[in-house]
Design an enzyme around this catalytic site. Structure first.
Site, PDB file in Angstrom:
ATOM      1  N   CYS A 164       0.810  -1.213   0.000  1.00  0.00           N
ATOM      2  CA  CYS A 164       0.000   0.000   0.000  1.00  0.00           C
ATOM      3  C   CYS A 164       0.847   1.269   0.000  1.00  0.00           C
ATOM      4  CB  CYS A 164      -0.948  -0.038   1.185  1.00  0.00           C
ATOM      5  SG  CYS A 164      -1.940  -1.540   1.129  1.00  0.00           S
ATOM      6  N   HIS A 304      -2.314   8.469   5.610  1.00  0.00           N
ATOM      7  CA  HIS A 304      -2.543   7.098   5.141  1.00  0.00           C
ATOM      8  C   HIS A 304      -3.876   6.597   5.696  1.00  0.00           C
ATOM      9  CE1 HIS A 304      -1.583   3.242   3.481  1.00  0.00           C
ATOM     10  NE2 HIS A 304      -1.636   2.636   4.650  1.00  0.00           N
ATOM     11  N   GLU A 315       0.621   6.090  12.804  1.00  0.00           N
ATOM     12  CA  GLU A 315       0.801   7.244  11.923  1.00  0.00           C
ATOM     13  C   GLU A 315       0.718   8.537  12.741  1.00  0.00           C
ATOM     14  OE1 GLU A 315      -2.101   7.894   8.820  1.00  0.00           O
ATOM     15  OE2 GLU A 315      -0.653   9.058   7.640  1.00  0.00           O
ATOM     16  N   LYS A 336      -9.298   8.311   2.418  1.00  0.00           N
ATOM     17  CA  LYS A 336      -9.767   6.923   2.283  1.00  0.00           C
ATOM     18  C   LYS A 336     -11.161   6.758   2.879  1.00  0.00           C
ATOM     19  CE  LYS A 336      -5.310   4.473   2.088  1.00  0.00           C
ATOM     20  NZ  LYS A 336      -4.354   5.542   2.425  1.00  0.00           N
ATOM     21  N   HIS A 341      -9.714   2.090   0.328  1.00  0.00           N
ATOM     22  CA  HIS A 341      -8.272   1.926   0.274  1.00  0.00           C
ATOM     23  C   HIS A 341      -7.887   1.330  -1.081  1.00  0.00           C
ATOM     24  CE1 HIS A 341      -4.218   1.300   1.098  1.00  0.00           C
ATOM     25  NE2 HIS A 341      -4.259   0.621   2.227  1.00  0.00           N
ATOM     26  N   PHE A 402       2.245  -3.256   3.890  1.00  0.00           N
ATOM     27  CA  PHE A 402       2.714  -4.546   4.395  1.00  0.00           C
ATOM     28  C   PHE A 402       4.127  -4.786   3.881  1.00  0.00           C
ATOM     29  CE2 PHE A 402      -1.782  -6.612   4.600  1.00  0.00           C
ATOM     30  CZ  PHE A 402      -2.067  -5.863   5.716  1.00  0.00           C
TER      31      PHE A 402
END
Lengths: 414, 81
Positions: A164, A304, A315, A336, A341, A402
């Site tokens: 991502c 994010h 974050e 988002k 996402h 990830f």
């Protein structure tokens, strides 16, 4: 002397619209992109999650039939965004030196529909029926290759693959290509088309997706105490990145400066973010350093913020650590909440939104924030868009993936 | 059994689907590579789709002998017979 880079064209096809003007209009209005999926396979496989944020305009409505047949949906979406950005930059009629034109187009997963459809074909109908275009369609560099062919870009076509964080890392790659002198223009972006039963089942299995099946529009709720996972989205974003001298020489319209980027890796856990957010903090610091920017110049963050219970906190820790008390003066948009996402496309689409926020001096809204998590005391833009101040300023766009990938891009007003 | 005109029409549809070429351009005398600009990957896709449509087998080693649309139509007609 470091070359200054500017953004001269934008393209996007997303759950909020098939082009940038529609995306921007909806991002300012606060429009949920998630809907119940209307496919037999949702019931057939008893998927625990029955909704997602699909692209508002199917790429098959925009591309020719042979193009659709020879490209995976992820490449199709990337192609649509790339062509919009190219035209928007005024390059469609320009005489561009292909040897000085590069592509940096990312994806998180690649041609997952092609891969799995071909596997079904092999099992059900034998190897003869597996189409010869299968490999070029499923490979993650499929979009970069197809776009380079479409534009005649011969300075290199690269593909960052960092889950991502991919879409944001594509901009880091573009910066390097131009600063290293490999290219004058780079078509940069990211694409994803993974609303397929397998990724839905797999992300569900790791408890990453929201289960708010009865109310998809309210499911993506970053920073809210009742957030329960992210909402799978699909789409693509594209930005024409150009050296300033090249853009000025051709009299191009300049949206913003692509001032710098920072990439780091956690080396903490394959999926879980580092709770101390050391890697994310390093990426933020590096992005500002690369941009030659002071913390005090930052006015806006496109976060994010995926709406997972565990993801939104680190974050915040990184933002607090990098910005200190100045964080109180920074407005944060978690888009988002609207788009879902978009995985490997997320950073690209959010970079388009961050660029427009600076260009129009308006930060887009975050929806579904009803009870803000007291552990995340951020100044989140809700309700109506936030006016950004006059004068020179910096905005950043964060992405984490990830694998422990952290990628941050810094933009500056022009 | 389909006659050659029907095979040509069916093949033209397959070529159109794969390449976007107008069906009228797919004529017996046209070369797949020289005239219709069909690459080897598209050719294999067309062959596999033709096998399915006409219920015939076109062995891989035979494909290189099918240089024109007419060659393909003849092969399919004979294979069907």
């Amino acid at each position: 002397m470091t070359r200054r880079l500017v953004i001269t064209g934008l393209g996007a096809t997303t759950p909020l619209g098939g082009d940038v003007p529609t995306l921007w209009q909806n991002a300012l209005a606060g429009t949920p992109g998630a809907k119940t999926l209307d496919y037999d396979w949702v019931e057939e496989y008893s998927l625990p999650v029955s909704f997602a944020a699909e692209a508002a305009v199917a790429p098959s409505e925009v591309l020719s039939r042979p193009e659709t047949r020879r490209m995976d949906r992820s490449t199709q979406l990337g192609m649509v965004a790339s062509r919009e950005a190219w035209a928007d930059a005024g390059l469609a009629e320009a005489d561009v030196d292909g040897d000085r034109l590069g592509v940096s187009f990312a994806t998180g997963i690649g041609g997952v529909w092609t891969l799995l459809d071909s596997w079904d074909t092999l099992r059900e109908r034998g190897p003869r029926r597996v189409m010869p275009m299968t490999v070029p369609m499923l490979m993650p560099n499929g979009a970069a290759g197809a776009i380079s062919l479409d534009l005649g870009a011969r300075a290199g076509a690269r593909t960052a693959v960092s889950a991502c964080a991919s879409g944001t890392e594509a901009l880091d790659v573009a910066i390097r290509m131009i600063r290293e002198g490999e290219a004058d223009i780079v078509m940069a972006g990211g694409t994803e088309a993974a609303i397929h039963p397998l990724p839905l089942a797999a992300f569900s299995s790791m408890q990453a997706l929201s289960r708010r099946n009865d109310d998809p529009a309210a499911a993506s709720r970053p920073y809210d105490v009742d957030r329960d996972g992210f909402v799978m989205g699909e789409g693509a974003g594209a930005l024409v990145i150009e050296s300033e001298e090249h853009a000025k020489a051709r009299g191009a319209r300049i949206y913003a400066e692509l001032a710098g980027a920072g990439v780091s890796s956690d080396a903490h856990h394959i999926t879980a973010p580092d709770p101390e957010a050391l890697g994310a903090t390093r990426a933020l610091n590096r992005a500002l350093e690369s941009a030659g920017a002071e913390v005090a110049e930052v006015t806006h963050v496109n976060a994010h913020a995926t709406s997972t219970p565990v993801g939104d906190k680190p974050e915040y820790a990184a933002l607090r650590s990098a910005f200190g008390d100045h964080l109180e003066s920074v407005c944060v948009s978690a888009t988002k909440s609207q788009t879902g996402h978009l995985l490997g496309a997320a950073g690209a689409v959010e970079s388009v939104l961050t660029t427009l926020a600076l260009h129009e001096r308006r930060a887009p809204v975050t929806i579904n924030l009803e009870n803000q998590d007291p552990d995340l005391p951020l100044d989140v833009v809700t309700g109506t868009p936030r006016e950004l101040p006059a004068g020179d300023q910096v905005a950043v766009c964060n992405s984490f993936g990830f694998g422990g990938h952290n990628s941050v891009v810094a933009f500056r007003t022009v | 059994m389909a006659d050659k005109n029907e095979i040509l029409a069916g093949l033209a549809e397959i070529v159109n689907e794969e390449t976007g070429l107008e069906t009228e351009e797919v004529q017996l005398g046209k070369s797949f590579t020289e005239d219709l600009d069909i690459d080897s990957i598209s050719m294999m896709t067309i062959v596999v789709n033709a096998e399915e449509k006409f219920g015939v087998k076109i062995p891989d080693e035979e494909v290189k002998n099918l240089s024109t649309v007419g060659d393909a139509v003849d092969f399919i007609a004979n294979a069907e017979g």
